[in-house]
Design a protein around this motif. Structure first.
Motif, mmCIF file in Angstrom:
data_model
loop_
_atom_site.group_PDB
_atom_site.id
_atom_site.type_symbol
_atom_site.label_atom_id
_atom_site.label_comp_id
_atom_site.label_asym_id
_atom_site.label_seq_id
_atom_site.Cartn_x
_atom_site.Cartn_y
_atom_site.Cartn_z
ATOM 1 N N UNK A 116 0.828 -1.215 0.000
ATOM 2 C CA UNK A 116 0.000 0.000 0.000
ATOM 3 C C UNK A 116 0.862 1.263 0.000
ATOM 4 N N UNK A 117 0.537 2.194 -0.856
ATOM 5 C CA UNK A 117 1.223 3.484 -0.900
ATOM 6 C C UNK A 117 0.446 4.528 -0.108
ATOM 7 N N UNK A 118 -0.854 4.294 0.030
ATOM 8 C CA UNK A 118 -1.710 5.221 0.765
ATOM 9 C C UNK A 118 -2.593 4.411 1.692
ATOM 10 N N UNK A 119 -2.605 4.792 2.958
ATOM 11 C CA UNK A 119 -3.453 4.140 3.951
ATOM 12 C C UNK A 119 -4.570 5.110 4.297
ATOM 13 N N UNK A 120 -5.758 4.811 3.837
ATOM 14 C CA UNK A 120 -6.886 5.703 4.056
ATOM 15 C C UNK A 120 -8.123 5.135 3.385
ATOM 16 N N UNK A 121 -9.211 5.899 3.370
ATOM 17 C CA UNK A 121 -10.464 5.408 2.772
ATOM 18 C C UNK A 121 -10.291 5.043 1.302
ATOM 19 N N UNK A 122 -10.749 3.877 0.931
ATOM 20 C CA UNK A 122 -10.640 3.406 -0.448
ATOM 21 C C UNK A 122 -11.376 4.328 -1.415
ATOM 22 N N UNK A 123 -12.532 4.831 -0.984
ATOM 23 C CA UNK A 123 -13.340 5.644 -1.879
ATOM 24 C C UNK A 123 -12.600 6.905 -2.321
ATOM 25 N N UNK A 124 -11.753 7.451 -1.456
ATOM 26 C CA UNK A 124 -10.990 8.646 -1.828
ATOM 27 C C UNK A 124 -10.097 8.349 -3.033
ATOM 28 N N UNK A 125 -9.411 7.220 -2.990
ATOM 29 C CA UNK A 125 -8.527 6.845 -4.096
ATOM 30 C C UNK A 125 -9.344 6.555 -5.347
#
Length: 369
Positions: free
Chosen positions: A65-74
């Motif tokens: 993972x490069x970004x840990x956060x809400x999937x919907x944002x990505x």
């Protein structure tokens, strides 16, 4: 003696671009990606999202993972780039805006280097084009004398362009993007020509509206963007995970030892930053004053990385309270007049009374004296 040293081919760079650092993952995704791809995209939108969020491919390849956060944002960010709308990543300093924009460009176009770095001195030429004055004087205006900006190159080649810190760019220079984003064309009046964007071109801008030295976007320019707000990590555990991952990546690039025994110190740094940032202790029982700085996740990563370097070069390789104390102090006390009072009060009323934090308390007291 030369004024610079050319980088030899094969030399190990300090900080590779995303498309080089994660080339194996991008290649694995491309090999197994059978979904539709927009014109000139290296991966499908699904594969781009998987690259950022991480996962395991059918052949067993692990995508970190490069970004840990809400999937919907990505998903919203990736979908935006697949349309003709530009993407604005908005958030507080340290919420991984630059990190996300780089990895999006790497996954979509295979090249994250078409970059305009926004500053108070960014000229209009950085967005439009400039001139090679030797050529201009010798031969007059012409294509050979024109120096294309990253934006012009991205339009002509169908690539993703990044504009970092858009709100630091002067307002009149910002508005140079309006025609580019609305008409998808860049006029060159000196030559009576224009550059029209080909399919695949899009633009990712990053901005924050709380840092100093910002210039608000005009309503005309903001309408040209789809804005995605990157939040701070929702929980302490999520932030600890982010810090641990990034410190490990940076540490490997600097040949520093891993920090398996540094989990306690990472947790302490994150806890201190979150409590001072929120104005409330983690248990919700005690209100604390907040300092003037942002105390972002990026700053926590910097503090822990610095502590890891201290422990490697001047300690026993184990991350201890004394290795991170000075970094914490430097991050918290930005304004000596007010922040030092906030820090001392937090140190004496919260840290001093916390079980298992006595070594951290003494180390912070020592550097704060």
């Amino acid at each position: 003696m030369p004024a610079y040293v050319e980088q030899t081919s094969g030399a190990e760079v300090l900080r590779p671009h995303a498309e080089h650092a994660f080339a194996a993952e991008l290649a694995a995704l491309a090999a197994q990606d059978d979904r539709p791809r927009p014109d000139r995209w290296k991966l499908s939108p699904w594969a781009v999202a998987t690259y950022l969020l991480g996962g395991t491919l059918p052949d067993g390849t692990v995508i970190t993972p490069k970004y840990v956060g809400p999937r919907r944002i990505v998903e919203v960010a990736v979908t935006t780039l697949a349309t003709d709308r530009a993407l604005l990543l908005l958030g507080l300093p340290g919420t991984a805006k630059t990190w996300v924009s780089e990895h999006l460009a790497a996954a979509v176009s295979g090249d994250s280097t078409l970059l305009v770095q926004g500053t108070a001195g960014t000229p209009e030429e950085a967005i439009r084009y400039g001139w090679n004055y030797a050529q201009l004087l010798a031969h007059g205006p012409g294509r050979d004398a024109l120096v294309p900006s990253p934006v012009m190159r991205g339009m002509a080649e169908g690539m993703t362009v990044r504009v970092e810190e858009l709100t630091r760019i002067p307002a009149d220079v910002q508005d140079t993007l309006i025609t580019v984003l609305s008409e998808k064309t860049l006029p060159i009046p000196e030559l009576g020509e224009e550059v029209q964007a080909v399919r695949g071109f899009n633009l990712i801008a990053t901005a924050n509206d709380r840092d100093r030295g910002v210039n608000d976007l005009s309503s005309a320019l903001r309408r040209r963007f789809n804005t995605v707000v990157l939040p701070l990590p929702e929980s302490a555990e999520a932030e600890i995970d982010i810090v641990t991952r990034r410190v490990d990546q940076i540490g490997r690039s600097l040949d520093l030892p891993s920090a398996p025994d540094g989990t306690d110190e990472i947790r302490r740094v994150v806890t201190v930053f979150r409590e001072l940032r929120d104005g409330l202790t983690g248990d919700g029982r005690t209100k604390v004053k907040s300092p003037s700085g942002t105390l972002s996740t990026a700053e926590a990563i910097s503090v822990v990385t610095g502590g890891l370097a201290l422990s490697a070069h001047f300690g026993d390789g184990v991350l201890r309270p004394g290795d991170v104390a000075a970094g914490v102090l430097g991050a918290v006390v930005r304004d000596p007049g007010t922040d030092r009072v906030v820090w001392q009060e937090y140190l004496e009323t919260v840290v001093r009374e916390r079980d298992g934090w006595q070594d951290f308390y003494r180390a912070c007291r020592e550097v704060s004296a």
